[in-house]
Design a protein around this motif. Structure first.
Motif: not given
Length: 118
Positions: A10-16, A62-69, A83-86, A115-118
């Motif tokens: 579980l992470v808050q929105a904007g988290g990683s 949808s994830v480009k620039g935020r996710f890195t594999i 990163n920058s999870l929504k 789970t990303v909480s708002s």
């Protein structure tokens, strides 16, 4: 081939959050590994992939620039840094392995919930 995914939570929105997936068994013929996700009531969607030969990576918009594999060949492990999870990133994330080009993903891990909480 067995795939073991871990790292969800579980992470808050904007988290990683970082996921990992360790492959074991007959992994010598790996062509690529990838991550997919499935949100409740939705179809499974592609998130990222990496080609084993040259580490080429692919992402949907949808994830480009935020996710890195990334991968560690010595450990037969693939990672997904998110990163920058929504809140819309909330889903069960699955790792998968493609043994040869043109065959699709033959092997799948058990999934890990993000789970990303708002």
């Amino acid at each position: 081939v067995q795939l073991q995914a871990s790292g969800g939570g579980l992470v808050q929105a904007g988290g990683s959050l970082s996921l990992s997936c360790a492959a074991s068994g007959r992994t010598f013929s790996t062509y690529a590994m990838g991550w997919f996700r499935q949100a409740p009531g939705k179809e499974r969607e592609f998130v990222a992939s990496i080609r084993w030969s040259d580490s080429s990576t692919y992402y949907p918009d949808s994830v480009k620039g935020r996710f890195t594999i990334s991968r560690d060949s010595a450990k037969n492990t693939v990672y997904l840094q998110m990163n920058s999870l929504k809140p819309e990133d909330t889903a069960v994330y699955y790792c998968a392995l493609c043994a040869s080009v043109g065959r699709g993903y033959d092997y799948w891990g058990q999934g890990t919930l993000v789970t990303v909480s708002s």
